[in-house]
Design an enzyme around this catalytic site. Sequence first.
Site, PDB file in Angstrom:
ATOM      1  N   HIS A   1     -15.281   2.774  12.513  1.00 56.23           N
ATOM      2  CA  HIS A   1     -14.442   1.672  12.999  1.00 56.23           C
ATOM      3  C   HIS A   1     -13.901   1.909  14.406  1.00 56.23           C
ATOM      4  O   HIS A   1     -12.940   1.270  14.807  1.00 56.23           O
ATOM      5  CB  HIS A   1     -13.283   1.417  12.013  1.00 56.23           C
ATOM      6  CG  HIS A   1     -13.751   0.879  10.696  1.00 56.23           C
ATOM      7  ND1 HIS A   1     -12.986   0.883   9.550  1.00 56.23           N
ATOM      8  CD2 HIS A   1     -14.941   0.310  10.336  1.00 56.23           C
ATOM      9  CE1 HIS A   1     -13.681   0.344   8.553  1.00 56.23           C
ATOM     10  NE2 HIS A   1     -14.870  -0.006   9.002  1.00 56.23           N
TER      11      HIS A   1
ATOM     12  N   VAL B   1      -9.568   5.799  12.943  1.00 58.96           N
ATOM     13  CA  VAL B   1      -9.746   5.770  14.388  1.00 58.96           C
ATOM     14  C   VAL B   1      -8.982   6.921  15.054  1.00 58.96           C
ATOM     15  O   VAL B   1      -9.003   7.057  16.275  1.00 58.96           O
ATOM     16  CB  VAL B   1      -9.344   4.394  14.961  1.00 58.96           C
ATOM     17  CG1 VAL B   1     -10.285   3.317  14.433  1.00 58.96           C
ATOM     18  CG2 VAL B   1      -7.902   4.030  14.639  1.00 58.96           C
TER      19      VAL B   1
HETATM   20  P1  OAD Z   1      -6.267   1.568   2.849  1.00 54.85           P
HETATM   21  O1  OAD Z   1      -4.884   1.451   3.377  1.00 54.85           O
HETATM   22  O2  OAD Z   1      -6.931   0.353   2.356  1.00 54.85           O
HETATM   23  O3  OAD Z   1      -6.283   2.634   1.660  1.00 54.85           O
HETATM   24  C1  OAD Z   1      -5.636   3.849   1.812  1.00 54.85           C
HETATM   25  C2  OAD Z   1      -5.891   4.677   0.586  1.00 54.85           C
HETATM   26  O4  OAD Z   1      -5.289   5.942   0.813  1.00 54.85           O
HETATM   27  C3  OAD Z   1      -5.294   4.110  -0.705  1.00 54.85           C
HETATM   28  O5  OAD Z   1      -6.296   4.077  -1.711  1.00 54.85           O
HETATM   29  C4  OAD Z   1      -4.186   5.093  -1.049  1.00 54.85           C
HETATM   30  O6  OAD Z   1      -4.035   5.292  -2.454  1.00 54.85           O
HETATM   31  C5  OAD Z   1      -4.698   6.368  -0.390  1.00 54.85           C
HETATM   32  N1  OAD Z   1      -3.670   7.350  -0.053  1.00 54.85           N
HETATM   33  C6  OAD Z   1      -2.367   7.162   0.310  1.00 54.85           C
HETATM   34  N2  OAD Z   1      -1.759   8.338   0.535  1.00 54.85           N
HETATM   35  C7  OAD Z   1      -2.696   9.300   0.314  1.00 54.85           C
HETATM   36  C8  OAD Z   1      -2.693  10.720   0.392  1.00 54.85           C
HETATM   37  N3  OAD Z   1      -1.602  11.413   0.745  1.00 54.85           N
HETATM   38  N4  OAD Z   1      -3.841  11.371   0.095  1.00 54.85           N
HETATM   39  C9  OAD Z   1      -4.967  10.693  -0.258  1.00 54.85           C
HETATM   40  N5  OAD Z   1      -5.028   9.357  -0.351  1.00 54.85           N
HETATM   41  C10 OAD Z   1      -3.912   8.673  -0.062  1.00 54.85           C
HETATM   42  O7  OAD Z   1      -7.121   2.308   3.985  1.00 54.85           O
HETATM   43  P2  OAD Z   1      -8.701   2.401   4.154  1.00 54.85           P
HETATM   44  O8  OAD Z   1      -9.406   2.386   2.859  1.00 54.85           O
HETATM   45  O9  OAD Z   1      -8.963   3.506   5.102  1.00 54.85           O
HETATM   46  O10 OAD Z   1     -10.080  -1.061   9.369  1.00 54.85           O
HETATM   47  O11 OAD Z   1      -8.965   1.026   4.910  1.00 54.85           O
HETATM   48  C11 OAD Z   1     -10.237   0.726   5.405  1.00 54.85           C
HETATM   49  C12 OAD Z   1     -10.128  -0.071   6.672  1.00 54.85           C
HETATM   50  O12 OAD Z   1      -9.233  -1.165   6.481  1.00 54.85           O
HETATM   51  C13 OAD Z   1      -9.510   0.671   7.829  1.00 54.85           C
HETATM   52  O13 OAD Z   1     -10.445   1.466   8.516  1.00 54.85           O
HETATM   53  C14 OAD Z   1      -8.988  -0.412   8.700  1.00 54.85           C
HETATM   54  C15 OAD Z   1      -8.367  -1.284   7.635  1.00 54.85           C
HETATM   55  O14 OAD Z   1      -8.246  -2.614   7.933  1.00 54.85           O
HETATM   56  C16 OAD Z   1      -9.891  -1.674  10.539  1.00 54.85           C
HETATM   57  O15 OAD Z   1      -8.817  -1.750  11.100  1.00 54.85           O
HETATM   58  C17 OAD Z   1     -11.147  -2.248  11.108  1.00 54.85           C
END
Ligand code: OAD
Length: 229
Positions: A104, A88
Amino acid sequence: MKKIVVLTGAGVSAESGLKTFRDHDGLWHEHRVEDVATPEAWERNMDLVLEFYNERRKNLQEAKPNAAHIALARLEEKYDVQIVTQNVDDLHERGGSSKVLHLHGELKKVRSSVDPSLVYELQGWELKKGDLCEKGSQLRPHIVWFGEPVPLIVEAASLCEQADILIIIGSSLQVYPAAGLIHYVFAGAPKYYIDPRAAAVPFIPNLEIIRKTAGEGVPELVNRLLAWC
Ligand code: OAD
């Protein structure tokens, strides 16, 4: 021009100082989803929901696009690039990407709580109780909460069907329907998944998993793709 769809999650913004959700130091370890990111939470405790998103906006004001956002903008020199983000924040736009679909919602926008078509840019970081839309209803964050439909998912799926190449960056792929978008991409298309803790993704052909941070892995992949054509 070949079409690249880039599906991003919170990890792409981690090196800009924005917290992810499910990592050990992530937002969902500090806050309960049910308390801050559902329509029921809004009904029950609007103050807490407002405070949570006001804090996110304050953090965003201090954040800058990182090497990954900037490298993705460079891909546009030779490809038709569509970003589909679960984030977001506005770091893709500020990094120079021209086509960004926010599945989202968007932190810097707010909308009417009675008419979802009334969407406004918020000035500054603070949305307060008593801030009203033109129909007199309380303004709410322009965020897709858990339990709500994802209006842009159909458009995102159609973009994925047209993709020649897919890149996934920094997402745990735990949240549907976004996590299912990979299944809309043609089996023969090259696919890349950049995430230091990427889990295996079964039954997806032509997928290369790159277990690096976005700041390191994305510029490397962008250089590779630019060298191809
Ligand atoms: P997550 O917090 O579930 O996953 C974050 C990912 O980023 C993990 O797989 C980490 O390994 C990776 N990560 C961490 N540091 C990193 C870096 N420096 N470079 C690359 N990757 C890295 O977040 P999302 O998958 O985005 O929705 O979560 C999806 C949705 O869940 C979000 O949009 C949000 C949340 O609830 C809502 O709020 C509606």
